[in-house]
Scaffold this active site. Structure first.
Site, PDB file in Angstrom:
ATOM      1  N   CYS A 158       5.213  -6.280   1.650  1.00 53.13           N
ATOM      2  CA  CYS A 158       5.643  -4.915   1.713  1.00 53.13           C
ATOM      3  C   CYS A 158       4.732  -4.091   3.065  1.00 53.13           C
ATOM      4  O   CYS A 158       5.120  -4.400   4.121  1.00 53.13           O
ATOM      5  CB  CYS A 158       5.476  -4.312   0.519  1.00 53.13           C
ATOM      6  SG  CYS A 158       6.284  -2.898   0.263  1.00 53.13           S
ATOM      7  N   TYR A 159       3.987  -3.188   2.896  1.00 58.34           N
ATOM      8  CA  TYR A 159       3.018  -2.674   3.571  1.00 58.34           C
ATOM      9  C   TYR A 159       2.712  -3.512   4.701  1.00 58.34           C
ATOM     10  O   TYR A 159       2.348  -3.544   5.853  1.00 58.34           O
ATOM     11  CB  TYR A 159       2.081  -1.855   3.253  1.00 58.34           C
ATOM     12  CG  TYR A 159       1.501  -0.873   4.173  1.00 58.34           C
ATOM     13  CD1 TYR A 159       1.864   0.378   4.779  1.00 58.34           C
ATOM     14  CD2 TYR A 159       0.408  -1.471   4.828  1.00 58.34           C
ATOM     15  CE1 TYR A 159       1.174   0.968   5.630  1.00 58.34           C
ATOM     16  CE2 TYR A 159      -0.409  -0.723   5.725  1.00 58.34           C
ATOM     17  CZ  TYR A 159       0.030   0.500   6.404  1.00 58.34           C
ATOM     18  OH  TYR A 159      -0.585   1.205   7.319  1.00 58.34           O
ATOM     19  N   LYS A 173      -9.610 -11.408 -16.882  1.00 59.97           N
ATOM     20  CA  LYS A 173      -9.943 -11.495 -18.403  1.00 59.97           C
ATOM     21  C   LYS A 173      -9.534 -12.773 -18.869  1.00 59.97           C
ATOM     22  O   LYS A 173     -10.197 -13.457 -19.736  1.00 59.97           O
ATOM     23  CB  LYS A 173      -9.278 -10.529 -19.091  1.00 59.97           C
ATOM     24  CG  LYS A 173      -9.793 -10.252 -20.555  1.00 59.97           C
ATOM     25  CD  LYS A 173     -10.992 -10.019 -20.759  1.00 59.97           C
ATOM     26  CE  LYS A 173     -11.381  -9.451 -22.273  1.00 59.97           C
ATOM     27  NZ  LYS A 173     -12.634  -8.847 -22.423  1.00 59.97           N
ATOM     28  N   GLY A 211       0.795  -1.306  -0.067  1.00 58.06           N
ATOM     29  CA  GLY A 211      -0.245   0.016  -0.291  1.00 58.06           C
ATOM     30  C   GLY A 211       0.740   1.270  -0.076  1.00 58.06           C
ATOM     31  O   GLY A 211       1.940   1.123   0.430  1.00 58.06           O
ATOM     32  N   HIS A 239       7.882  -7.280  -3.479  1.00 57.01           N
ATOM     33  CA  HIS A 239       6.746  -7.739  -3.955  1.00 57.01           C
ATOM     34  C   HIS A 239       7.012  -9.045  -4.929  1.00 57.01           C
ATOM     35  O   HIS A 239       7.434  -8.923  -5.953  1.00 57.01           O
ATOM     36  CB  HIS A 239       6.124  -6.544  -5.046  1.00 57.01           C
ATOM     37  CG  HIS A 239       5.753  -5.412  -4.355  1.00 57.01           C
ATOM     38  ND1 HIS A 239       4.370  -5.221  -3.862  1.00 57.01           N
ATOM     39  CD2 HIS A 239       6.212  -4.459  -3.496  1.00 57.01           C
ATOM     40  CE1 HIS A 239       4.149  -4.070  -3.413  1.00 57.01           C
ATOM     41  NE2 HIS A 239       5.290  -3.589  -3.167  1.00 57.01           N
ATOM     42  N   ASP A 297     -16.456 -11.084 -23.356  1.00 62.73           N
ATOM     43  CA  ASP A 297     -17.257 -10.994 -21.918  1.00 62.73           C
ATOM     44  C   ASP A 297     -18.647 -11.627 -22.293  1.00 62.73           C
ATOM     45  O   ASP A 297     -19.250 -12.303 -21.418  1.00 62.73           O
ATOM     46  CB  ASP A 297     -17.001  -9.806 -21.242  1.00 62.73           C
ATOM     47  CG  ASP A 297     -15.543  -9.560 -21.008  1.00 62.73           C
ATOM     48  OD1 ASP A 297     -15.010 -10.320 -20.994  1.00 62.73           O
ATOM     49  OD2 ASP A 297     -15.238  -8.205 -20.883  1.00 62.73           O
ATOM     50  N   GLU A 316       4.495 -10.775  -6.214  1.00 59.18           N
ATOM     51  CA  GLU A 316       3.464 -10.885  -7.147  1.00 59.18           C
ATOM     52  C   GLU A 316       3.988 -10.315  -8.761  1.00 59.18           C
ATOM     53  O   GLU A 316       3.463 -10.588  -9.398  1.00 59.18           O
ATOM     54  CB  GLU A 316       2.190 -10.115  -6.822  1.00 59.18           C
ATOM     55  CG  GLU A 316       2.354  -8.642  -6.680  1.00 59.18           C
ATOM     56  CD  GLU A 316       2.726  -8.221  -5.208  1.00 59.18           C
ATOM     57  OE1 GLU A 316       2.342  -6.949  -4.850  1.00 59.18           O
ATOM     58  OE2 GLU A 316       3.537  -9.048  -4.612  1.00 59.18           O
ATOM     59  N   GLY A 349     -18.463  -9.195 -28.003  1.00 61.71           N
ATOM     60  CA  GLY A 349     -16.955  -9.352 -27.404  1.00 61.71           C
ATOM     61  C   GLY A 349     -16.986 -10.460 -26.692  1.00 61.71           C
ATOM     62  O   GLY A 349     -18.010 -11.356 -26.492  1.00 61.71           O
ATOM     63  N   SER A 397     -20.188 -12.782 -24.682  1.00 60.77           N
ATOM     64  CA  SER A 397     -20.425 -13.908 -25.343  1.00 60.77           C
ATOM     65  C   SER A 397     -20.250 -15.167 -24.394  1.00 60.77           C
ATOM     66  O   SER A 397     -21.155 -16.116 -24.537  1.00 60.77           O
ATOM     67  CB  SER A 397     -19.276 -14.034 -26.410  1.00 60.77           C
ATOM     68  OG  SER A 397     -19.330 -13.195 -27.630  1.00 60.77           O
TER      69      SER A 397
END
Length: 536
Positions: free
Chosen positions: A102-103, A392, A75, A192, A250, A194, A248, A252
């Protein structure tokens, strides 16, 4: 501290009891711009997780969510500030494995009796840590004596660790880069894991979720499909659902999933705004009406939309006009088919995460979102959002699981307002046709070169600028076309695709020769940030 940027949008909130997944990780968000990446890494290892703001969780909600473990995100705040955010104190007494990043590590240290101070030496970007002891977090990734690359982003440092903790990795400016309390299953990392710039970060996170939390990694798209079908049936009952189908990825996937769940209780409405790419309207109607035999209403409202947009040049006004006109047309079509009890839409998990400000206050709006924010009161329907727990790439995986054609699954993102925001300035039928032809040639050349799947998004933009040119023996004064292609993993950040000059020359030559109205083509090499992917 922030490592990237993403759009912040408004949404109604998050329900911690929406899913029935047996193994879950709770990610408590302190406002990091890359918290989504934690969730993506955890899910990539086959473990379901959700992100919730620090001030929206308490002991009761955590017990209802029933996680196997908790991750505290990074953060932008400093733990040394009096009003900086904190994790619920009860979480450290619930016997749950916890990983602070981290934070998240710093607030855990401070809340458990350690000490964090402002450092004279800050670390941002690539750094190296010395592994000084073995730890379950390191299994198969790091070993005692190793020197490992990580990605740092902090200005504070831990000066003293709580009782029961020990340092297992250190750096020059952070003597407690990684700390561990194996007895209580509490761990903290100053970097981090990630982000891709920490090479073994995904393995460290997997060690936490699988080895420390005991997750089996059995969350699959097949399991999600069955789970979501059951949820839709339970929510809808015998009611009728209407779904806005854009063609699109999503919408579909939503349409096919709902059809599998409730059959003829679903009606899809395809509002043709006149802002689609070449041939897309026909593709949508053919696939869903003929192939899937889904009840589909095709409303050709191109003239209506073009009339409303006449003379409008402001991008946000365009979006609002298109959005409100879409609702009007959609509402009228819904009434024609006898009304509906539910409206289905393709809200994705990044929309949900980004829409809830970690401070609980108002968030900055980069641009309005066509799919989020609730419904007008006059549309007396409840929302069905079967994709709201997916990223996505997971939506694409679900599309494959449902048997959607690969061409639809891999289709590049396409904005809700369509070509309207790829036409800076005023919109006319003539400009739309010019843009469609140029865009079609560009995408055809990308596919012919075998590059389509390597690119996140590619499109043409017709600029409100005309330049002098020479064709044959005559002078021309025609439009400029800009080409855009970017690489990205999630759309939050992006870089331009490095086409070779042969490709660009071939594509430009075709556009100028085959599209009457364009005499100059440029290539956009702006990254995001500072630009956005779309031009408007």
């Amino acid at each position: 501290m922030p490592l990237g940027y993403g759009p912040i949008i408004k949404f109604k909130g998050v329900n911690m009891t929406d899913n029935t997944t047996s193994e879950r990780i709770l990610i408590i968000d302190f406002g990091s711009q890359v918290t989504q990446l934690i969730a993506r890494r955890v899910r990539e290892s086959g473990v379901y997780c959700e992100v919730h703001p620090f001030n929206k969780v308490d002991r009761a909600s955590i017990e209802v969510f029933d996680p196997k473990g908790v991750i505290l995100s990074g953060g932008p705040a400093s733990v040394t500030e009096g009003d900086s955010p904190r994790a619920p104190q009860d979480i450290f007494e619930m016997g749950l494995p916890i990983l602070g990043i981290c934070y998240g590590e710093m607030t855990m240290v401070e809340q458990l009796g350690g000490k964090v101070i402002t450092s004279d030496f800050r670390e941002f970007g690539r750094a190296f840590v010395d592994v000084v002891d073995d730890c379950p977090l390191f299994d198969g990734a790091w070993a005692k004596g190793d020197n490992e690359q990580v990605w740092m982003s902090h200005g504070d440092r831990i000066d003293a660790i709580p009782k029961g903790f020990r340092p297992v990795a250190i750096s020059d400016s952070a003597p407690y880069t990684v700390i561990a309390n194996e007895e209580r299953n509490l761990y903290g990392v100053q970097f981090h894991p990630e982000v891709v710039h920490t090479p073994h970060g995904a393995q460290l996170l997997k060690n936490f979720t699988h080895k420390i939390c005991g997750c089996s990694g059995n969350w699959t798209m097949a399991a999600f499909r069955e789970q979501e079908i059951a949820k839709v049936r339970a929510q809808v009952g015998t009611g009728r659902v209407i779904c806005g189908l854009s063609g699109g990825v999503d919408s579909s996937v939503v349409a096919v999933l709902l059809h599998e769940a409730i059959g003829d209780q679903l009606t899809c409405v395809f509002v043709d705004t006149g802002m689609m790419r070449a041939g897309e309207a026909e593709e949508v109607v053919t696939l869903f009406r003929d192939h899937y035999n889904i009840s589909l209403v095709h409303s050709d409202a191109a003239d209506l939309f073009l009339g409303k947009l006449e003379g409008v040049t402001d991008p946000e006004t365009k979006r609002k006009i298109i959005g409100s006109t879409f609702i009007d047309v959609f509402d009228a079509e819904a009434k024609k088919v006898g009304g509906a009890d539910f409206l289905a839409q393709g809200t994705l998990y990044p929309d949900v995460i980004e829409s809830v400000s970690f401070t609980g206050g108002p968030s900055v709006t980069i641009k309005s979102h066509h799919n989020v924010g609730g419904l007008p009161d006059r549309m007396n329907m409840q929302l069905v959002e079967p994709l709201r727990e997916l990223f996505k790439d997971e939506v694409r995986a679900l599309g494959r699981e449902l048997g959607l054609p690969e061409a639809f699954v891999k289709r590049h993102p396409f904005p809700g307002p369509g070509l309207a925001i790829r036409l800076p300035g005023g919109i006319t039928h003539e400009k739309l046709e010019i843009l469609r032809k140029a865009d079609s040639i560009y995408l055809e050349e990308i596919r012919n070169a075998g590059l389509y799947d390597a690119i996140w998004q590619a499109f043409a933009v017709l600029l409100p600028v005309q330049t002098v040119g020479v064709m044959g023996d005559g002078r021309t004064y025609e439009f400029v076309c800009a080409l855009r292609a970017v690489t990205s993993s999630d759309g939050m950040t992006a870089d331009y695709y490095p086409f070779d000059h042969d490709f660009l020359g071939r594509t430009v030559n075709r556009i100028i020769n085959e599209v009457r109205g364009i005499n100059r083509v440029v290539y956009d090499i702006t990254s995001k940030p500072p630009g956005t992917i779309e031009w408007e």
